[in-house]
Design a protein around this motif. Structure first.
Motif, PDB file in Angstrom:
ATOM      1  N   TYR A  93       5.848  13.807  -6.251  1.00 29.14           N
ATOM      2  CA  TYR A  93       7.061  13.637  -6.889  1.00 29.14           C
ATOM      3  C   TYR A  93       7.426  12.041  -6.479  1.00 29.14           C
ATOM      4  N   ILE A  94       7.175  11.665  -5.265  1.00 30.24           N
ATOM      5  CA  ILE A  94       7.289  10.109  -4.852  1.00 30.24           C
ATOM      6  C   ILE A  94       6.644   9.087  -5.788  1.00 30.24           C
ATOM      7  N   ASN A  95       5.369   9.455  -5.935  1.00 26.75           N
ATOM      8  CA  ASN A  95       4.450   8.806  -6.891  1.00 26.75           C
ATOM      9  C   ASN A  95       4.618   8.880  -8.299  1.00 26.75           C
ATOM     10  N   ASN A  96       5.178   9.901  -8.680  1.00 30.54           N
ATOM     11  CA  ASN A  96       5.591   9.949 -10.411  1.00 30.54           C
ATOM     12  C   ASN A  96       7.027  10.006 -10.575  1.00 30.54           C
ATOM     13  N   TRP A  97       7.846   9.497  -9.472  1.00 25.90           N
ATOM     14  CA  TRP A  97       9.329   9.450  -9.877  1.00 25.90           C
ATOM     15  C   TRP A  97       9.613   8.603 -10.914  1.00 25.90           C
ATOM     16  N   SER A  98      10.635   8.771 -11.885  1.00 26.06           N
ATOM     17  CA  SER A  98      11.296   7.769 -12.842  1.00 26.06           C
ATOM     18  C   SER A  98      12.545   8.056 -13.013  1.00 26.06           C
ATOM     19  N   VAL A  99      13.151   7.232 -13.578  1.00 28.62           N
ATOM     20  CA  VAL A  99      14.656   7.360 -13.946  1.00 28.62           C
ATOM     21  C   VAL A  99      14.881   8.801 -14.762  1.00 28.62           C
ATOM     22  N   TRP A 100      13.791   8.576 -15.724  1.00 34.56           N
ATOM     23  CA  TRP A 100      13.882   9.742 -16.660  1.00 34.56           C
ATOM     24  C   TRP A 100      13.698  11.260 -16.162  1.00 34.56           C
ATOM     25  N   ILE A 113       0.837  -1.356  -0.023  1.00 34.66           N
ATOM     26  CA  ILE A 113      -0.031  -0.041   0.120  1.00 34.66           C
ATOM     27  C   ILE A 113       1.011   1.302   0.012  1.00 34.66           C
ATOM     28  N   PHE A 114       1.837   1.365   0.821  1.00 32.33           N
ATOM     29  CA  PHE A 114       2.883   2.192   0.938  1.00 32.33           C
ATOM     30  C   PHE A 114       4.227   1.606   0.570  1.00 32.33           C
ATOM     31  N   ASP A 115       4.889   2.241  -0.500  1.00 30.84           N
ATOM     32  CA  ASP A 115       6.435   1.778  -0.824  1.00 30.84           C
ATOM     33  C   ASP A 115       7.040   2.830  -1.593  1.00 30.84           C
ATOM     34  N   SER A 116       8.104   2.547  -1.620  1.00 30.75           N
ATOM     35  CA  SER A 116       9.368   3.521  -2.183  1.00 30.75           C
ATOM     36  C   SER A 116       9.345   3.159  -3.539  1.00 30.75           C
ATOM     37  N   PRO A 117       9.429   4.093  -4.527  1.00 27.74           N
ATOM     38  CA  PRO A 117       9.655   3.832  -6.003  1.00 27.74           C
ATOM     39  C   PRO A 117      11.245   3.605  -6.064  1.00 27.74           C
ATOM     40  N   MET A 118      12.062   4.016  -5.211  1.00 26.36           N
ATOM     41  CA  MET A 118      13.562   3.810  -5.311  1.00 26.36           C
ATOM     42  C   MET A 118      14.106   2.171  -4.862  1.00 26.36           C
ATOM     43  N   ALA A 119      14.029   1.470  -5.822  1.00 28.35           N
ATOM     44  CA  ALA A 119      14.010   0.007  -5.757  1.00 28.35           C
ATOM     45  C   ALA A 119      14.625  -0.352  -7.026  1.00 28.35           C
ATOM     46  N   TYR A 132       4.272  17.942  12.942  1.00 26.49           N
ATOM     47  CA  TYR A 132       3.318  17.562  11.958  1.00 26.49           C
ATOM     48  C   TYR A 132       2.748  16.417  11.492  1.00 26.49           C
ATOM     49  N   ARG A 133       3.459  15.386  11.971  1.00 22.61           N
ATOM     50  CA  ARG A 133       2.950  14.117  11.668  1.00 22.61           C
ATOM     51  C   ARG A 133       1.477  13.633  12.140  1.00 22.61           C
ATOM     52  N   GLY A 134       1.027  14.311  13.223  1.00 19.45           N
ATOM     53  CA  GLY A 134      -0.030  13.981  14.104  1.00 19.45           C
ATOM     54  C   GLY A 134      -1.181  14.964  13.526  1.00 19.45           C
ATOM     55  N   GLN A 135      -0.804  16.074  12.581  1.00 19.83           N
ATOM     56  CA  GLN A 135      -1.758  16.908  12.226  1.00 19.83           C
ATOM     57  C   GLN A 135      -1.827  16.852  10.536  1.00 19.83           C
ATOM     58  N   ILE A 136      -1.151  16.451   9.916  1.00 16.54           N
ATOM     59  CA  ILE A 136      -1.246  16.090   8.454  1.00 16.54           C
ATOM     60  C   ILE A 136      -1.225  14.697   7.822  1.00 16.54           C
ATOM     61  N   SER A 137      -2.325  14.298   7.270  1.00 26.40           N
ATOM     62  CA  SER A 137      -2.340  12.714   6.863  1.00 26.40           C
ATOM     63  C   SER A 137      -1.344  12.552   5.909  1.00 26.40           C
ATOM     64  N   SER A 138      -0.828  11.378   5.925  1.00 27.29           N
ATOM     65  CA  SER A 138       0.502  10.715   5.269  1.00 27.29           C
ATOM     66  C   SER A 138       1.752  11.635   5.298  1.00 27.29           C
ATOM     67  N   TYR A 139       1.822  12.370   6.282  1.00 32.31           N
ATOM     68  CA  TYR A 139       3.014  13.093   6.421  1.00 32.31           C
ATOM     69  C   TYR A 139       4.422  12.273   6.326  1.00 32.31           C
ATOM     70  N   MET A 140       4.268  11.219   7.130  1.00 33.17           N
ATOM     71  CA  MET A 140       5.619  10.473   7.228  1.00 33.17           C
ATOM     72  C   MET A 140       5.945   9.636   5.989  1.00 33.17           C
ATOM     73  N   LEU A 141       5.042   9.750   4.936  1.00 32.08           N
ATOM     74  CA  LEU A 141       5.229   9.031   3.786  1.00 32.08           C
ATOM     75  C   LEU A 141       6.149   9.695   2.937  1.00 32.08           C
ATOM     76  N   ARG A 142       6.617  10.958   3.150  1.00 34.32           N
ATOM     77  CA  ARG A 142       7.332  11.657   2.437  1.00 34.32           C
ATOM     78  C   ARG A 142       8.800  11.269   2.830  1.00 34.32           C
ATOM     79  N   HIS A 143       8.998  10.385   3.732  1.00 32.82           N
ATOM     80  CA  HIS A 143      10.398   9.695   4.147  1.00 32.82           C
ATOM     81  C   HIS A 143      10.626   8.299   3.495  1.00 32.82           C
ATOM     82  N   LYS A 144       9.645   8.028   2.456  1.00 37.39           N
ATOM     83  CA  LYS A 144       9.999   6.630   1.843  1.00 37.39           C
ATOM     84  C   LYS A 144      11.094   6.839   0.756  1.00 37.39           C
ATOM     85  N   VAL A 145      11.569   8.085   0.767  1.00 36.44           N
ATOM     86  CA  VAL A 145      12.603   8.371  -0.261  1.00 36.44           C
ATOM     87  C   VAL A 145      13.651   9.193   0.491  1.00 36.44           C
TER      88      VAL A 145
END
Length: 451
Positions: free
Chosen positions: A444-451, A268-274, A398-411
């Motif tokens: 950015y995380i959702n749309n990241w690609s090598v290009w 459900i939550f994953d990093s594109p950097m693999a 902010y992690r308790g105030q903004i939904s999905s805040y910590m997901l920005r640390h998947k990269v």
């Protein structure tokens, strides 16, 4: 149901798969042979050994990267990404064996570039043309599959909309089957409505009569018993049955499928950097940070002297921040303030903040205080591009105030990011500003690609 409707390639799928593999290998072999002929290399046993090693590597890696899976629902962009990953590793085998067996002398950059790129270019052109030919056939009704969607809820409607918008897949959508809805359903972005062909019992009858090639079960998670019954009934048919997981109820972050010793899972939550992408991004960071550090060495020395002479304290300020997966890292900056806040409470700098030194004001205004972070990039704690790292105290706030805040640390955090490019930089004195920054970071995380 005539041959045209059922698909002219269906009866020969196994043979076509083998033919596809052989054609890929043939194109690689021909391209390598042409390169060697142009370079004046005699065709001998060593040359054959180089080609054989390369073809074996490509054939093995193609299965690892899933290059020969079904194309029907896959975009050409995704296929070319798999092809690129497969070939980049195969090219290392090609160049290594080439240097070992044929030409141990130092190679010219042009020669290596041709060996690495031309076979990939040939494969990409061939596969693109093949896709276009298959697309043209499907537009004319050949090589199609008759499909039905079980469930006319939001998930089923979304799936049906994707199928209707992509006729190149060759999926002929016959309609919905649903126990609770009978009226036609409007698909996203389509003027016409798709009818409900019947209930689940009627679906089973149609499947047993051989009228359906594919069935997509898009029922919600709460319908577990109904799904079990339907799967059991459809086991007595020849239709291909797919269960579409109802994961869109979650805010997905770069979701992908994974296999755990035979058990399929969906992240459900994953990093594109693999995989290959992570390797390429790391190589890019190492190369660019090395060059940039060489170019900015003298300016950094001058800034260090200015910071040291104009205010007491160290030249650098190392602040604890979250890196990838929330691991603690020390982010380097030129000291721009008279204080060294790095604890549980950190007060954000504001305009005309009296804690900022005169030199620090200039450094912050021009972002020169961030230059030492190229050291972080070189060491692997940060990337040149990525979400900006916040102080740990701010993360906890902010992690308790903004939904999905910590997901920005998947990269890895970056020196600059998509949020900064779009104007969301500097002081975040309101919750809305931080929400917008997080929104762009996740985009950015959702749309990241090598290009």
């Amino acid at each position: 149901m005539n041959r045209r409707d059922r698909g002219i390639l269906r009866a020969h799928e196994a043979g076509i798969s083998v033919l596809q593999r052989l054609l890929d290998l043939l194109i690689i072999l021909i391209t390598i042979a042409c390169l060697y002929i142009l370079q004046g290399i005699e065709q001998n046993r060593d040359m054959l050994a180089v080609a054989a090693f390369t073809l074996l590597a490509f054939s093995h890696l193609a299965d690892t990267f899933g290059l020969y899976g079904s194309w029907r629902g896959e975009r050409i962009r995704d296929e070319l990404q798999k092809l690129t990953g497969t070939w980049l590793v195969s090219a290392l085998v090609l160049i290594s064996t080439d240097k070992l067996l044929l030409d141990p002398k130092p190679a010219y950059l042009v020669q290596l570039s041709l060996l690495a790129s031309l076979p990939l270019l040939a494969l990409a052109i061939y596969r693109t043309l093949l896709r276009k030919a298959l697309k043209a056939l499907r537009y004319r009704g050949f090589n199609t599959r008759k499909v039905a969607v079980v469930g006319a809820g939001s998930l089923g409607v979304r799936l049906a909309g994707n199928i209707a918008r992509a006729p190149w897949m060759g999926l002929e959508l016959l309609g919905f089957y649903d126990d609770e809805r009978i009226e036609p359903v409007k698909l996203p972005g389509r003027r016409v409505k798709l009818g409900v062909s019947g209930n689940l019992e009627q679906l089973v009858q149609q499947a047993r009569a051989g009228a359906l090639d594919r069935i997509y079960i898009a029922l919600p998670m709460r319908s577990e018993e109904r799904i079990r019954w339907l799967v059991d009934q459809l086991s007595d048919t020849t239709a291909s049955v797919y269960i579409v997981p109802d994961v869109f109820v979650f805010n997905l972050l770069h979701a992908r499928a994974e296999n755990i010793d035979g058990i399929p899972t969906i992240s459900i939550f994953d990093s594109p950097m693999a995989g290959t992408g992570a390797l390429v991004k790391r190589l890019e960071d190492i190369l660019l940070s090395s060059v940039i550090l060489c170019l900015i060495a003298i300016p950094m020395l001058l800034i260090s002297v200015a910071v040291k002479l104009t205010s007491p304290g160290p030249v650098f300020f190392k602040q604890k921040r979250y890196g990838i997966d929330g691991r603690s890292i020390e982010v380097w900056k030129f000291r721009s303030m008279r204080v060294m806040e790095n604890g549980a409470t950190v007060t954000q700098a504001t305009r005309n903040d009296n804690r900022i030194t005169p030199v620090g004001s200039f450094l912050r205004r021009t972002s020169l205080d961030e230059l030492p972070q190229f050291i972080n990039v070189f060491l692997g704690d940060m990337s040149i591009v990525g979400p900006r790292p916040h102080a740990i105290a701010h993360n906890e706030e902010y992690r308790g105030q903004i939904s999905s805040y910590m997901l920005r640390h998947k990269v890895k955090p970056g020196i600059t990011g998509w949020a900064q490019v779009n104007g969301w930089r500097g002081e975040t004195d309101t919750l809305e500003k931080m929400q917008k920054r997080v929104e762009f970071d996740l985009a950015y995380i959702n749309n990241w690609s090598v290009w």
